[in-house]
Design an enzyme around this catalytic site. Structure first.
Site, short mmCIF file in Angstrom:
data_model
loop_
_atom_site.label_atom_id
_atom_site.label_comp_id
_atom_site.label_asym_id
_atom_site.label_seq_id
_atom_site.Cartn_x
_atom_site.Cartn_y
_atom_site.Cartn_z
N GLY A 107 0.81 -1.21 0.00
CA GLY A 107 0.00 0.00 0.00
C GLY A 107 0.84 1.25 0.00
O GLY A 107 0.52 2.24 -0.68
N ASP A 108 1.94 1.25 0.75
CA ASP A 108 2.85 2.41 0.78
C ASP A 108 3.47 2.62 -0.60
O ASP A 108 3.64 3.76 -1.04
CB ASP A 108 3.97 2.18 1.80
#
Length: 310
Positions: A250-251
């Site tokens: 996600g990052d």
């Protein structure tokens, strides 16, 4: 300049085992160390994409020194507050039959040290991007993100918030440029079982109504949906591949989206690059590399040329 905030960075110790058996001594088949924390991950992937960023937050003790020395480089400027007490945390990631994480609490910043961080936030200028990623440690005030966003409220700064539940909802009054809930987080925010694309669009629009400009909903192996500030919906599917690591995906998507928008001011391109970065991490043992991102981005672009919907 892009600034990322990691209030509680970590040394992530990843161990790999054929199987994990409780109550006995287990032997690893491999292990690695990574310097982590969601904002740190964003900066590391931005560096792979050729963008410079400054990492803000708190470090402490010998593990804090290791984090600062480990991530500082040509494209990453470290500007942490060094805490007087404690140690930056070590998180343990166990990859056996399934992934198991043990996340430490980390050190405690006092009021004076928090004010030092807010002083650095005050130096952020019009045209900059600020990324707030991850949860606030329970050793800090639960309105820390609100305090940070209040300092840039009247500046032309793109705020990106990647957080969960009430922490995210409380940030929406500051009209962040981008938020990135995943499907589980979106469901938890609204207490709803979200099954269809229409449901995703409906609840993403509700988050826009509460203040978010762009809402990027990550769907794991099913890709992502973006509802942009112009009311347009964009969708991309995830490329095919074997997912071996979910930590940091996600990052990486956030980093790719930021880089894509910086490059072309295009939401479809930002979504495509974000998806390529997220998948590149999922297909790797660590965070996405420049080479893996390029490989997946080229695949996306070839499919677009052939008329295959991404």
């Amino acid at each position: 300049m892009i600034y990322t905030v990691t209030l509680n960075p970590s040394v992530d110790y990843v161990v790999r085992l054929e199987s994990l058996v409780r109550g006995i001594t287990n032997r690893t088949s491999g292990e690695e160390y990574y310097y982590g924390g969601k904002g740190v991950n964003v900066s590391r992937v931005l560096a792979e994409l050729g963008l410079e960023s400054t990492v803000l937050g708190f470090t402490a003790g010998i593990t804090g020194e290791a984090i600062e020395n480990g991530i500082h480089g040509d494209s990453i400027i470290t500007d942490f507050i060094r805490l007087k007490n404690g140690l930056s945390r070590i998180n343990i990631k166990i990859n056996a039959e399934e992934e198991t994480e043990i996340n430490s609490q980390g050190p405690c910043a006092d009021e004076a040290e928090l004010n030092q961080l807010l002083g650095k936030i005050d130096k952020i200028s019009d045209g900059d991007t600020l990324v707030l990623a991850g949860n606030i440690p329970n050793t800090m005030p639960d309105d820390t993100y609100e305090m940070i966003l209040e300092r840039i409220r009247y500046k032309d700064v793109r705020a990106v918030v990647d957080a969960e539940n009430n922490l995210l909802l409380k940030a929406l009054k500051y009209k962040p440029f981008l938020i990135k809930p995943n499907l589980r987080e979106l469901s938890e925010i609204f207490g709803a079982e979200i099954k269809t694309e229409a449901d995703i669009e409906k609840y993403a629009a509700e988050l826009q109504g509460l203040g978010a400009k762009n809402v990027l909903v990550s769907l794991g192996g099913d890709g992502a949906v973006l509802l942009d500030e112009n009311g347009e919906k964009h969708k991309t599917r995830a490329p095919k591949g074997k997912a071996i690591n979910t930590v940091g995906s996600g990052d990486s998507m956030v980093a790719g989206f930021i880089a894509g928008y910086e490059r072309k001011q295009s939401y479809p391109y930002a979504l495509t690059l974000g998806s390529a970065c997220g998948s590149a991490t999922a297909f790797s043992h660590g965070l996405a590399s420049k080479e893996k991102i390029g490989e997946l981005l080229e695949k996306y672009e070839k499919e677009l040329e052939c008329g295959v919907p991404v």
